[in-house]
Design a protein around this motif. Structure first.
Motif, PDB file in Angstrom:
ATOM      1  N   PRO A  58      50.797  44.930  31.722  1.00 42.17           N
ATOM      2  CA  PRO A  58      51.370  43.832  31.541  1.00 42.17           C
ATOM      3  C   PRO A  58      50.374  42.639  31.806  1.00 42.17           C
ATOM      4  CG  PRO A  58      52.064  44.546  33.453  1.00 42.17           C
ATOM      5  CD  PRO A  58      51.263  45.616  32.985  1.00 42.17           C
ATOM      6  N   ILE A  59      50.815  41.335  31.470  1.00 43.03           N
ATOM      7  CA  ILE A  59      49.835  40.237  31.618  1.00 43.03           C
ATOM      8  C   ILE A  59      49.526  40.267  33.265  1.00 43.03           C
ATOM      9  CG2 ILE A  59      49.947  37.710  31.635  1.00 43.03           C
ATOM     10  CD1 ILE A  59      51.501  37.813  29.107  1.00 43.03           C
ATOM     11  N   ALA A  60      50.277  40.794  34.129  1.00 44.05           N
ATOM     12  CA  ALA A  60      50.255  40.791  35.461  1.00 44.05           C
ATOM     13  C   ALA A  60      48.588  41.491  35.684  1.00 44.05           C
ATOM     14  CB  ALA A  60      51.137  41.392  36.301  1.00 44.05           C
ATOM     15  N   HIS A  61      48.463  42.492  34.971  1.00 45.77           N
ATOM     16  CA  HIS A  61      47.445  43.286  35.166  1.00 45.77           C
ATOM     17  C   HIS A  61      46.287  42.594  34.936  1.00 45.77           C
ATOM     18  CE1 HIS A  61      44.635  46.583  34.856  1.00 45.77           C
ATOM     19  NE2 HIS A  61      44.432  46.056  33.512  1.00 45.77           N
ATOM     20  N   LEU A  62      46.008  41.399  33.949  1.00 43.31           N
ATOM     21  CA  LEU A  62      45.179  40.829  33.460  1.00 43.31           C
ATOM     22  C   LEU A  62      44.971  39.498  34.767  1.00 43.31           C
ATOM     23  CD1 LEU A  62      43.123  38.845  31.612  1.00 43.31           C
ATOM     24  CD2 LEU A  62      45.072  37.592  30.762  1.00 43.31           C
ATOM     25  N   ARG A  63      46.017  38.812  35.194  1.00 39.82           N
ATOM     26  CA  ARG A  63      45.935  38.314  36.404  1.00 39.82           C
ATOM     27  C   ARG A  63      45.145  38.600  37.529  1.00 39.82           C
ATOM     28  NH1 ARG A  63      48.666  33.339  35.998  1.00 39.82           N
ATOM     29  NH2 ARG A  63      50.223  33.260  34.312  1.00 39.82           N
ATOM     30  N   LYS A  64      45.514  39.872  37.873  1.00 37.96           N
ATOM     31  CA  LYS A  64      44.968  40.549  38.943  1.00 37.96           C
ATOM     32  C   LYS A  64      43.479  40.860  39.017  1.00 37.96           C
ATOM     33  CE  LYS A  64      45.984  44.375  42.143  1.00 37.96           C
ATOM     34  NZ  LYS A  64      44.784  44.291  42.877  1.00 37.96           N
ATOM     35  N   LEU A  65      43.148  41.190  37.844  1.00 34.55           N
ATOM     36  CA  LEU A  65      41.525  41.588  37.464  1.00 34.55           C
ATOM     37  C   LEU A  65      40.954  40.051  37.636  1.00 34.55           C
ATOM     38  CD1 LEU A  65      41.675  43.858  34.532  1.00 34.55           C
ATOM     39  CD2 LEU A  65      41.180  44.381  36.785  1.00 34.55           C
ATOM     40  N   ARG A  66      41.551  39.060  37.207  1.00 32.84           N
ATOM     41  CA  ARG A  66      40.869  37.695  37.031  1.00 32.84           C
ATOM     42  C   ARG A  66      41.034  37.206  38.610  1.00 32.84           C
ATOM     43  NH1 ARG A  66      44.466  32.645  35.180  1.00 32.84           N
ATOM     44  NH2 ARG A  66      45.454  33.353  37.107  1.00 32.84           N
ATOM     45  N   ASP A  67      42.176  37.066  39.192  1.00 33.17           N
ATOM     46  CA  ASP A  67      42.419  36.513  40.719  1.00 33.17           C
ATOM     47  C   ASP A  67      41.508  37.335  41.619  1.00 33.17           C
ATOM     48  OD1 ASP A  67      43.989  34.877  39.393  1.00 33.17           O
ATOM     49  OD2 ASP A  67      45.864  35.727  40.095  1.00 33.17           O
ATOM     50  N   ASP A  68      41.378  38.562  41.428  1.00 31.02           N
ATOM     51  CA  ASP A  68      40.577  39.502  42.694  1.00 31.02           C
ATOM     52  C   ASP A  68      39.175  39.338  42.131  1.00 31.02           C
ATOM     53  OD1 ASP A  68      42.873  40.316  43.528  1.00 31.02           O
ATOM     54  OD2 ASP A  68      43.045  42.230  42.744  1.00 31.02           O
TER      55      ASP A  68
END
Length: 372
Positions: free
Chosen positions: A25-35
């Motif tokens: 989900p979009i949370a997957h994109l956010r995690k890759l970006r934020d990490d």
């Protein structure tokens, strides 16, 4: 020609949507970006994508794929647009796979089962500047011994920084030629570029890169038609991703209109917003029809398939741009904050609009085809 999905294609769409909503989900994109993930893409997810059969959708069954067509490839691309999932799908399973299917040698086609299984990532290196211009290739391939020596630079290479192999478009004395290049070859320099939408691309620099004659895909000087076939399919799939992103931004906005209150009323009850939502819905349906029409033209081998893909890419790009702009405006000030997903959709659409040619590029292409 009915512009609707068949029952089997609808089932594929449901499977892709379900898999991505659960696993990326979009949370997957956010995690890759934020990490600040160094790859910006999950190899584990790519392998799972292969296990589901999605990575090999256009790859023949004899090579481990599903052996399906452009419509099915677009179905998966649209699902990726809805979840904004960073994935090597377009660069590897569509653009690169199409090149190898059409003209790869037996050894080169050995990459196809690995792509289908999600075990390998390939990248097509074609563009050299800020704008898509496949007709202006300055990267040179000069004959040297029994092979070639490559010199030049490529920009906006999708997932080039994690690619296991590169398909490099270069000019030779005979014409445009495609080469399969190992990124570990001496003289190849790959640099990841940070994109606005937290997706992946790279700059590739080639300095006296020596390759054997076996690296040539197809025939020397005959790469233009081969490249056009891959770009046509890629543009149709990019149009699907744009449609998916625009459609999801619209759905998120409709949910907001149904729940947000202002002046004691749900804002979805205001007639002005209803009119804008109705207009956007109709535009999204037109974009989806144009995109499906282009993919059917590709599958049927029609002469106008390349121009149909240009029409789809231009239309889907403009409609998706409208969708994300309306989403941000209807959310009001909070639409510009990172907390709300609509801003992520806007960034993704901006990047996709440039990928494989913006609306202006395709408008000019269609005008030239008509003799203007």
């Amino acid at each position: 020609m009915p512009l609707i999905l068949t029952e089997e294609q609808t089932m594929l769409q449901a499977a892709a949507d379900g898999f991505l909503n659960e696993n990326a989900p979009i949370a997957h994109l956010r995690k890759l970006r934020d990490d600040r993930d160094p790859d910006g893409v999950s190899r584990d997810l790519w392998r799972a994508f292969g296990e589901m059969g999605f990575a090999g959708v256009i790859i023949p069954e004899a090579m481990g794929g599903m052996g399906l067509g452009a419509v099915e490839a677009g179905v998966i691309a649209e699902s990726l647009g809805r979840t904004l999932t960073p994935s090597p799908y377009l660069g590897s399973s569509v653009l690169s796979a199409k090149v190898l299917i059409d003209a790869g040698s037996e050894a080169q086609q050995g990459w196809l089962p690995r792509i289908a299984a999600g075990e390998a990532i390939l990248a097509l290196a074609v563009d050299e500047g800020a704008k898509h211009a496949p007709s202006r290739i300055t990267t040179r391939a000069e004959r040297a011994g029994n092979g070639f020596r490559l010199n030049g630079a490529k920009a906006f290479v999708l997932d080039g920084h994690v690619a296991d192999a590169l398909i490099v478009v270069a000019s030779t004395e005979e014409g445009v030629t495609l080469f399969l290049v190992d990124p570990a070859t001496a003289g190849v320099a790959v640099e990841r570029t940070a994109m606005l939408d937290a997706h992946n691309a790279a700059r590739v620099t080639l300095t006296d890169v020596a390759v054997d004659a076996d690296a040539v895909i197809g025939d020397v000087g005959q790469g233009e038609a081969l490249l056009d076939g891959a770009l046509t399919l890629g543009r149709a799939c990019a149009a699907s991703t744009l449609t998916g992103a625009g459609d999801q931004a619209f759905k998120v906005t409709m949910d907001y209109l149904r729940t947000r209150k202002q002046f004691g009323k749900l804002i979805g009850e205001f007639q002005a917003l209803q009119h804008r939502a109705a207009h956007l819905f109709s535009e999204l349906e037109l974009a989806r029809a144009a995109t499906l029409g282009a993919q059917l033209a590709i599958d049927e081998g029609r002469d106008n398939a390349s121009l149909a893909a240009s029409i789809a890419k231009a239309k889907a790009g403009r409609v998706a741009e409208l969708a994300v702009q309306e989403a941000v405006q209807m959310h009001g000030g909070v639409g510009m904050t990172d907390e709300f997903d609509v801003g992520l959709f806007m960034k993704r659409v901006r990047v996709l609009n440039e990928l494989l040619g913006d609306a202006g590029f395709h408008a000019e292409r269609m005008a030239r085809a008509q003799g203007f």
